[in-house]
Design a protein around this motif. Structure first.
Motif, mmCIF file in Angstrom:
data_model
loop_
_atom_site.group_PDB
_atom_site.id
_atom_site.type_symbol
_atom_site.label_atom_id
_atom_site.label_comp_id
_atom_site.label_asym_id
_atom_site.label_seq_id
_atom_site.Cartn_x
_atom_site.Cartn_y
_atom_site.Cartn_z
ATOM 1 N N GLN A 1 0.638 -0.741 0.237
ATOM 2 C CA GLN A 1 -0.273 -0.036 -0.030
ATOM 3 C C GLN A 1 1.110 1.100 0.189
ATOM 4 O O GLN A 1 1.794 1.470 0.734
ATOM 5 C CB GLN A 1 -0.544 -0.049 1.169
ATOM 6 C CG GLN A 1 -2.006 0.780 1.604
ATOM 7 C CD GLN A 1 -2.762 0.912 0.204
ATOM 8 O OE1 GLN A 1 -3.125 1.348 -1.268
ATOM 9 N NE2 GLN A 1 -3.837 0.280 1.011
ATOM 10 N N VAL A 2 0.319 2.232 -0.698
ATOM 11 C CA VAL A 2 1.401 3.434 -0.781
ATOM 12 C C VAL A 2 0.427 4.641 -0.257
ATOM 13 O O VAL A 2 -1.229 4.850 -0.073
ATOM 14 C CB VAL A 2 1.009 3.714 -2.575
ATOM 15 C CG1 VAL A 2 2.095 5.757 -2.189
ATOM 16 C CG2 VAL A 2 2.698 3.108 -2.989
ATOM 17 N N GLN A 3 1.109 4.996 1.139
ATOM 18 C CA GLN A 3 0.720 6.175 1.369
ATOM 19 C C GLN A 3 1.619 7.365 1.282
ATOM 20 O O GLN A 3 2.814 8.059 0.852
ATOM 21 C CB GLN A 3 0.616 5.999 3.140
ATOM 22 C CG GLN A 3 -0.327 4.662 3.179
ATOM 23 C CD GLN A 3 -0.036 4.658 4.798
ATOM 24 O OE1 GLN A 3 1.014 4.409 5.001
ATOM 25 N NE2 GLN A 3 -1.160 4.043 5.293
ATOM 26 N N SER A 25 5.433 6.719 1.107
ATOM 27 C CA SER A 25 6.091 5.257 1.287
ATOM 28 C C SER A 25 5.053 4.194 0.676
ATOM 29 O O SER A 25 4.277 4.228 0.156
ATOM 30 C CB SER A 25 6.015 5.338 3.052
ATOM 31 O OG SER A 25 5.037 5.081 3.714
ATOM 32 N N GLY A 26 5.933 3.068 0.977
ATOM 33 C CA GLY A 26 4.877 1.550 0.714
ATOM 34 C C GLY A 26 5.752 1.192 -0.278
ATOM 35 O O GLY A 26 6.857 1.593 -0.934
ATOM 36 N N ARG A 27 5.026 0.344 -1.678
ATOM 37 C CA ARG A 27 5.851 -0.372 -2.296
ATOM 38 C C ARG A 27 6.110 0.361 -3.743
ATOM 39 O O ARG A 27 5.013 0.376 -4.736
ATOM 40 C CB ARG A 27 4.950 -1.533 -2.205
ATOM 41 C CG ARG A 27 4.572 -3.062 -1.453
ATOM 42 C CD ARG A 27 4.324 -3.397 -1.757
ATOM 43 N NE ARG A 27 4.818 -5.128 -2.584
ATOM 44 C CZ ARG A 27 5.778 -5.343 -2.250
ATOM 45 N NH1 ARG A 27 6.487 -5.603 -1.317
ATOM 46 N NH2 ARG A 27 6.229 -6.825 -2.976
ATOM 47 N N SER A 101 2.802 1.849 -8.429
ATOM 48 C CA SER A 101 3.463 1.140 -7.372
ATOM 49 C C SER A 101 3.949 -0.161 -7.793
ATOM 50 O O SER A 101 3.581 -0.606 -8.451
ATOM 51 C CB SER A 101 2.406 0.445 -6.165
ATOM 52 O OG SER A 101 0.927 -0.302 -6.719
ATOM 53 N N TRP A 103 2.749 -2.946 -7.083
ATOM 54 C CA TRP A 103 1.824 -4.326 -7.089
ATOM 55 C C TRP A 103 0.572 -3.653 -8.923
ATOM 56 O O TRP A 103 -0.075 -4.218 -9.082
ATOM 57 C CB TRP A 103 0.605 -4.003 -6.648
ATOM 58 C CG TRP A 103 1.458 -4.713 -5.450
ATOM 59 C CD1 TRP A 103 2.206 -5.741 -5.737
ATOM 60 C CD2 TRP A 103 0.556 -4.365 -3.862
ATOM 61 N NE1 TRP A 103 3.002 -5.854 -3.942
ATOM 62 C CE2 TRP A 103 1.762 -4.183 -3.467
ATOM 63 C CE3 TRP A 103 -0.573 -3.415 -3.606
ATOM 64 C CZ2 TRP A 103 1.746 -5.048 -2.121
ATOM 65 C CZ3 TRP A 103 -0.524 -3.338 -2.493
ATOM 66 C CH2 TRP A 103 0.511 -4.476 -1.285
ATOM 67 N N SER A 108 -1.380 5.920 -10.981
ATOM 68 C CA SER A 108 -2.853 6.750 -10.110
ATOM 69 C C SER A 108 -2.050 7.571 -9.027
ATOM 70 O O SER A 108 -1.015 8.027 -8.556
ATOM 71 C CB SER A 108 -2.974 5.271 -9.108
ATOM 72 O OG SER A 108 -2.976 4.244 -9.582
ATOM 73 N N TYR A 110 -2.241 9.641 -6.147
ATOM 74 C CA TYR A 110 -2.778 9.278 -3.759
ATOM 75 C C TYR A 110 -1.941 10.814 -3.834
ATOM 76 O O TYR A 110 -1.474 11.598 -3.959
ATOM 77 C CB TYR A 110 -0.947 8.222 -3.616
ATOM 78 C CG TYR A 110 -0.716 7.025 -3.907
ATOM 79 C CD1 TYR A 110 -1.795 6.280 -3.424
ATOM 80 C CD2 TYR A 110 -0.768 6.954 -5.720
ATOM 81 C CE1 TYR A 110 -2.000 5.009 -3.949
ATOM 82 C CE2 TYR A 110 -0.543 5.669 -5.681
ATOM 83 C CZ TYR A 110 -1.498 4.673 -5.160
ATOM 84 O OH TYR A 110 -1.687 3.504 -5.513
ATOM 85 N N GLN A 113 -2.963 12.698 3.732
ATOM 86 C CA GLN A 113 -5.071 13.194 4.492
ATOM 87 C C GLN A 113 -4.854 14.554 4.991
ATOM 88 O O GLN A 113 -6.075 14.745 5.150
ATOM 89 C CB GLN A 113 -4.599 12.353 6.649
ATOM 90 C CG GLN A 113 -3.728 13.379 7.200
ATOM 91 C CD GLN A 113 -1.848 13.101 6.659
ATOM 92 O OE1 GLN A 113 -1.370 11.873 6.167
ATOM 93 N NE2 GLN A 113 -1.315 13.992 7.208
#
Length: 121
Positions: A1-3, A25-27, A101, A103, A108, A110, A113
């Protein structure tokens, strides 16, 4: 999961400075464009500043000469240095990045928050 996680928001007096940071961060396979948006109460979300993977920048007219966007590709980080802040800059600031990502086979958008920036007079 990308954040995407923003930091650096807060309360500052008019004329002051504040620096926002956003770390992805993430993949992550690849990060293309990165940008900052903001949304004030009752208003639409607007683009504040953007930076390409090659370092080319673009700013909203209202912040030109006061804000500076930068990025660190090795750290997947984008920052927004805000100087000479005005009460009109008060808004929730959101980080945005176009990321592929590990995956996925395509990019995409992102979003972080959001972080509150309040400029008092």
């Amino acid at each position: 999961q990308v954040q995407l996680v923003e930091s650096g928001g807060g309360l500052v007096q008019a004329g002051g400075s504040l620096t926002l940071s956003c770390a992805a961060s993430g993949r992550i396979f690849s990060v293309d464009g990165m940008s900052w948006y903001r949304q004030a109460p009752g208003k639409q979300r607007e683009l504040v500043a953007a930076i390409t993977s090659g370092g080319s920048t673009n700013y909203a007219d209202s912040v030109k000469g006061r804000f500076t966007i930068s990025r660190d590709n090795a750290k997947n980080l984008v920052s927004l240095q805000m100087n000479s802040l005005k009460p009109e800059d008060t808004a929730v600031y959101y980080c945005n990045a176009d990321i592929m990502s590990t995956w996925a086979s395509r990019y995409s958008d992102y979003w972080g928050q959001g972080t509150q920036v309040t400029v008092s007079s």
